[in-house]
Design a protein around this motif. Structure first.
Motif, short mmCIF file in Angstrom:
data_model
loop_
_atom_site.label_atom_id
_atom_site.label_comp_id
_atom_site.label_asym_id
_atom_site.label_seq_id
_atom_site.Cartn_x
_atom_site.Cartn_y
_atom_site.Cartn_z
N GLY A 210 40.50 69.70 -14.70
CA GLY A 210 41.71 69.33 -13.99
C GLY A 210 41.47 69.18 -12.50
O GLY A 210 40.42 69.57 -11.98
N LYS A 211 42.44 68.63 -11.81
CA LYS A 211 42.35 68.50 -10.36
C LYS A 211 42.40 69.88 -9.71
O LYS A 211 42.86 70.85 -10.32
N LEU A 212 41.93 69.96 -8.48
CA LEU A 212 42.02 71.22 -7.74
C LEU A 212 43.48 71.67 -7.69
O LEU A 212 44.36 70.91 -7.29
N GLY A 213 43.76 72.88 -8.15
CA GLY A 213 45.11 73.41 -8.16
C GLY A 213 45.87 73.13 -9.44
O GLY A 213 47.03 73.55 -9.59
N SER A 214 45.25 72.45 -10.40
CA SER A 214 45.97 72.09 -11.63
C SER A 214 46.29 73.31 -12.49
O SER A 214 47.18 73.25 -13.34
N ALA A 215 45.57 74.41 -12.30
CA ALA A 215 45.82 75.62 -13.09
C ALA A 215 46.66 76.65 -12.34
O ALA A 215 46.91 77.74 -12.85
N THR A 216 47.12 76.29 -11.13
CA THR A 216 47.85 77.27 -10.31
C THR A 216 49.06 77.84 -11.05
O THR A 216 49.25 79.06 -11.14
N ALA A 217 49.91 76.97 -11.59
CA ALA A 217 51.13 77.43 -12.25
C ALA A 217 50.81 78.30 -13.46
O ALA A 217 51.45 79.33 -13.69
N VAL A 219 48.14 80.12 -14.04
CA VAL A 219 47.62 81.43 -13.62
C VAL A 219 48.75 82.31 -13.11
O VAL A 219 48.82 83.51 -13.43
N MET A 220 49.65 81.73 -12.34
CA MET A 220 50.76 82.53 -11.80
C MET A 220 51.69 83.02 -12.91
O MET A 220 52.21 84.15 -12.86
N LYS A 221 51.87 82.18 -13.94
CA LYS A 221 52.69 82.62 -15.08
C LYS A 221 52.03 83.81 -15.77
O LYS A 221 52.71 84.76 -16.18
N GLU A 222 50.71 83.75 -15.94
CA GLU A 222 50.00 84.86 -16.57
C GLU A 222 50.15 86.14 -15.75
O GLU A 222 50.14 87.25 -16.30
N GLU A 229 59.81 81.32 -8.68
CA GLU A 229 58.88 81.91 -7.71
C GLU A 229 57.67 80.99 -7.48
O GLU A 229 57.20 80.85 -6.36
N ILE A 230 57.22 80.39 -8.55
CA ILE A 230 56.08 79.46 -8.42
C ILE A 230 56.48 78.25 -7.59
O ILE A 230 55.74 77.82 -6.68
N LYS A 231 57.67 77.69 -7.87
CA LYS A 231 58.15 76.53 -7.13
C LYS A 231 58.33 76.86 -5.66
O LYS A 231 57.94 76.08 -4.77
N ALA A 232 58.86 78.04 -5.37
CA ALA A 232 59.07 78.46 -3.98
C ALA A 232 57.74 78.63 -3.26
O ALA A 232 57.60 78.25 -2.09
N ALA A 233 56.76 79.20 -3.94
CA ALA A 233 55.44 79.40 -3.33
C ALA A 233 54.78 78.07 -3.00
O ALA A 233 54.13 77.92 -1.96
N GLU A 234 54.96 77.08 -3.88
CA GLU A 234 54.40 75.76 -3.63
C GLU A 234 55.11 75.08 -2.45
O GLU A 234 54.47 74.45 -1.61
N GLU A 235 56.42 75.22 -2.39
CA GLU A 235 57.19 74.57 -1.33
C GLU A 235 56.86 75.14 0.04
O GLU A 235 56.84 74.40 1.04
N GLU A 236 56.58 76.43 0.11
CA GLU A 236 56.26 77.03 1.41
C GLU A 236 54.77 76.95 1.75
O GLU A 236 54.35 77.37 2.82
N GLY A 237 53.98 76.36 0.83
CA GLY A 237 52.56 76.15 1.09
C GLY A 237 51.68 77.35 0.84
O GLY A 237 50.49 77.35 1.20
N ALA A 238 52.24 78.38 0.20
CA ALA A 238 51.43 79.56 -0.10
C ALA A 238 50.40 79.27 -1.18
O ALA A 238 49.31 79.86 -1.21
N VAL A 239 50.74 78.37 -2.10
CA VAL A 239 49.81 77.93 -3.15
C VAL A 239 49.93 76.42 -3.26
O VAL A 239 50.85 75.81 -2.69
#
Length: 251
Positions: A210-217, A219-222, A229-239
């Protein structure tokens, strides 16, 4: 002629293979003794072991790096062909094969040359550079394919010194699946497969990661994060989620 500049990760693979072997040995030991072990493999240690022949022979007057003009046997060497490709010649019986090589490269007048026909004489008189020059000139008359055919027909080991692009067309590597194509969206790209093959299993197809960051969501779910929380982290640039290669390259 100088220390080799290896490709990236050149020693990492050897280290990992040795480490796997050590882990398997420790498992066998545990089965027999009931006692576990702690296994390590350092990159430097793996590199030293991989170069074991050079490590040992250097103390007997065979140091590395060495010049191809100063080899003990000029018929164990590499030569450039007419089409600017390299071949590896391996003829350890110098005295026997010198006349045969001279015949192939059209230098029959040197077949019985008193200074060149005996490997000991070549070394005693320091004539290796002269001999290599004769061979260089001779090999440069022929294309690599002509050299390989010529030496093969005369039962003398001579093989191509292949580059990665040569391997892409090497039928032995392709048929035996030593390399396989990864079907990327913009076209296939060759990639080496694992070097151990098993009779009961076929070589797996290689698929793009996958692309860089494609497994972020995932991993965070696990880790217990919610969708919000995942959407908020992405919007603020934390992930970061999936990122195109062009973005990473600044295009």
């Amino acid at each position: 002629d100088s220390p080799m500049i290896p490709t990236n990760g050149y020693g990492d693979y050897q280290c990992s293979v040795f480490l796997v072997a050590g882990i398997l040995a420790a498992l066998q030991g545990r089965e027999k003794t009931g006692e576990g072990d702690y296994v390590t493999c350092a990159l430097q240690h793996a590199g030293i072991y991989t170069l074991a022949t050079g490590m040992i022979s250097a103390q007997y007057g065979n140091p590395y790096p060495k010049s191809r003009l100063e080899v003990n046997n000029p018929l164990n060497n590499v030569f450039r062909s007419k089409d600017q490709k390299w071949v590896v010649l391996c003829l350890p019986e110098y005295d026997r094969d010198w006349p045969r090589v001279m015949h192939l490269i059209g230098r029959d007048e040197l077949a019985d040359h008193p200074d060149y026909k005996c490997c000991q004489t070549v070394n005693d008189k320091g004539l290796a550079p002269e001999v290599v020059k004769i061979l260089d000139d001779g090999f440069a008359q022929f294309t690599r394919e002509e050299l390989l055919k010529m030496f093969s027909e005369n039962d003398m080991p001579c093989e191509p010194a292949q580059t990665p692009t040569d391997i892409y067309e090497d039928q032995n590597a392709l048929i035996n699946e030593y390399i396989k194509a990864v079907p990327y969206p913009d076209g296939p790209r060759w990639c080496p497969t694992a070097p151990v093959q098993f009779e009961l299993g076929e070589t797996d197809d290689l698929i793009p990661g996958g692309k860089l960051g494609s497994a972020t969501a995932d991993v965070m779910k696990e880790l217990g994060y919610s969708e919000d929380e995942i959407k908020a982290a992405e919007e603020e640039g934390a992930v970061s989620g999936p990122v195109d290669l062009a973005v990473l390259q600044g295009k």
